[in-house]
Design an enzyme around this catalytic site. Structure first.
Site, PDB file in Angstrom:
ATOM      1  N   LYS A 201     -28.934 -28.860  18.418  1.00 13.40           N
ATOM      2  CA  LYS A 201     -27.964 -29.944  18.340  1.00 13.40           C
ATOM      3  C   LYS A 201     -28.321 -30.833  17.150  1.00 13.40           C
ATOM      4  O   LYS A 201     -29.494 -31.148  16.939  1.00 13.40           O
ATOM      5  CB  LYS A 201     -28.020 -30.749  19.641  1.00 13.40           C
ATOM      6  N   GLU A 288     -41.027 -31.367  13.548  1.00  9.05           N
ATOM      7  CA  GLU A 288     -42.019 -30.381  13.107  1.00  9.05           C
ATOM      8  C   GLU A 288     -43.391 -31.036  13.070  1.00  9.05           C
ATOM      9  O   GLU A 288     -43.512 -32.259  13.251  1.00  9.05           O
ATOM     10  CB  GLU A 288     -41.648 -29.812  11.741  1.00  9.05           C
ATOM     11  N   ARG A 292     -51.840 -31.272   8.203  1.00  8.63           N
ATOM     12  CA  ARG A 292     -52.663 -31.736   7.079  1.00  8.63           C
ATOM     13  C   ARG A 292     -52.726 -33.260   7.115  1.00  8.63           C
ATOM     14  O   ARG A 292     -52.024 -33.888   7.915  1.00  8.63           O
ATOM     15  CB  ARG A 292     -51.991 -31.314   5.763  1.00  8.63           C
ATOM     16  N   ARG A 338     -44.380 -46.141  -2.171  1.00  9.93           N
ATOM     17  CA  ARG A 338     -44.806 -45.071  -3.087  1.00  9.93           C
ATOM     18  C   ARG A 338     -44.375 -45.428  -4.505  1.00  9.93           C
ATOM     19  O   ARG A 338     -43.194 -45.685  -4.765  1.00  9.93           O
ATOM     20  CB  ARG A 338     -44.183 -43.739  -2.689  1.00  9.93           C
TER      21      ARG A 338
END
Ligand code: MV4
Length: 447
Positions: A201, A288, A292, A338
């Protein structure tokens, strides 16, 4: 304990790892490319070795050259940093075969979480919320259409081997789903050599919330609370903050515990980030797992006081985690901007070249993680991030005021950077209120 670590990375993260090694009494060996020869951070490592030309494929991505460098310098471990080989399970396997400690998870744990279909299956069995969708990889168009019918459109097709936005297609109807399945699978096959795709979805308006976790080789897993990384453009984050603004303490506890459960189920040792999407009701769904240390780890270090890179080195050496979950407390708020060598007024075009002016901010609660100095030439070979401005303050309001002040003290020229954009964002009303969604920046840049 590790005694000598080869750093298979460059720039600010290489310097971050050099610093962590030095504080722990571990010798560092910096592996550098010809494009990075003479870079100022190299002098802070105990040893240095050139591993090849500037092209990443011939140096930072070249497994035989990196392994050879570790062997000739007698390193007992390799730290991959982020990017390059950091999430390559084959590389972790080669390290093991050469009896070199990979500073990160075992190849098995990396594969379990790195493959999104297997990660999602493990999440389901660990009671970590996932989006409704196919149970595993989809092999037949017919099956995809049935699942989509059941969960309702829009749906998203994702590549099992994908990540960071690659190999995805959104479909609003059956025709688009048929086309999306083919396109995503072909793209994934070409990019990752694995054409497996699945569907779920599609959630339209959401925040990107991710939990910092760390495990050891003794079965312990601890979370270090969450970050909000919703301010992004084309899957490149611009601003991250810890903790997530407006997340209530019950939801925070739920999402953070779910993340720790997942890496414990995966028998995961090392630092990882479990990514989620969070809707306006604070329901969260797994996206996900990044296996690392991430670019934005410092904001979590600032609010928890935990040295994430140092702890990763300790657990790689076999130490148990030096803290318990109940000892982890959040203090104040932290934010990272950043700093990229890019021109935001020219669609973020790269702006490599020599940095002539480099005047840096300081003062209470200001941390600058950068490998740059006046006179440093930004090589055109690599990504454009030249530093991270991190500030810590008692609360979010004070944090934004401190960031604005620090940005005002930061002067880089003649190359163009993201500093002026960050300075504007600190005044943006929606951002200041907190809880902007993942489309906020792209909407703002269009208007
Ligand atoms: C999604 C989604 C909406 N619904 N999955 C993009 C990168 C990858 N990590 C997963 N991504 C998304 N997955 C469902 N079911 C929206 C995105 C997404 C996104 C996620 C996080 C941060 C920025 C994003 C920008 C566009 C799309």
């Amino acid at each position: 304990m590790l005694s000598r670590v080869l750093i298979a990375n460059r720039g600010e993260i290489a310097l971050r790892i050099i610093r962590a090694c030095r504080e722990l009494g571990i010798e560092s060996v910096i592996a550098y490319s010809e494009a990075d020869a003479g870079a100022p951070y190299i002098q802070y490592a105990d040893h240095a070795i050139c591993i090849g030309p500037g092209a990443a494929a011939e140096s930072y991505l070249n497994i035989p050259r990196i392994i050879s460098a570790a062997e000739v310098t007698n390193a007992d471990a390799i730290h991959p940093g982020y990017g390059f080989l950091a999430e390559n399970a084959h590389f972790a396997e080669v390290c093991r075969g050469c009896r070199i400690e990979f500073v990160g998870p075992s190849p098995e744990a990396m594969a379990r979480l790195g493959d999104k279909v297997s990660c999602k299956a493990l999440a389901r069995s660990s009671k970590v919320p996932v989006f409704p969708g196919s149970d595993g990889a989809i092999t037949e168009e017919e099956e995809a259409l049935e699942v989509a019918q059941k969960i309702g459109y829009p749906v998203i097709v994702k590549a099992s081997a994908g990540g960071g936005g690659r190999g995805m297609r959104i479909a609003q109807n059956e025709a688009a789903l048929k086309a999306g399945l083919k396109a995503a699978s072909q793209e994934a096959q070409a990019a990752f050599g694995n054409g497996a795709v699945y569907i779920e979805k599609f959630l339209e308006h959401a925040r990107h919330v991710e939990v910092q976790v760390i495990g050891d080789k003794h079965g312990n897993a601890v979370h270090l609370y969450e970050r909000d990384c919703s301010v992004q453009r084309r899957h490149q984050k611009l601003i991250e903050e810890a903790t997530g603004p407006g997340i209530d303490s019950k939801k925070r506890d739920d999402v953070c515990k779910a993340a720790a459960r997942l890496i414990k189920s995966a028998k995961y040792a090392g630092a990882a980030t479990v990514e989620f999407l969070m809707d306006h009701k604070q329901n969260f769904y797994l996206l996900e797992v990044n296996t690392r240390v991430q670019v934005e780890h410092p904001i979590t270090e600032m609010v928890t006081g935990v040295d994430i890179v140092g702890t990763g080195l300790k657990v790689a050496g076999g130490d148990p985690l030096p803290f318990k979950q109940r000892e982890i407390k959040v203090n104040g708020h932290a934010m990272e901007c950043r700093i990229n060598a890019e021109d935001p007024t020219r669609n973020f075009a790269p702006s490599a070249g020599t940095i002539e002016r480099f005047e840096t901010p300081g003062g209470l609660g200001v941390r600058l993680d950068t490998h740059c100095v006046p006179g440093y030439r930004v090589p055109p070979n690599y990504d454009s991030m030249i530093g991270k401005l991190i500030v810590h303050a008692e609360d979010r309001e004070a944090c934004m005021r401190r960031m604005a002040r620090a940005l005002d003290e930061f002067h880089i020229g003649p190359i163009k950077t993201t500093i002026p954009l960050h300075r504007e964002l600190m005044e943006n009303e929606s951002f200041r209120k907190g809880g902007v969604d993942i489309h906020f920046l792209e909407r703002l840049l269009k208007s």
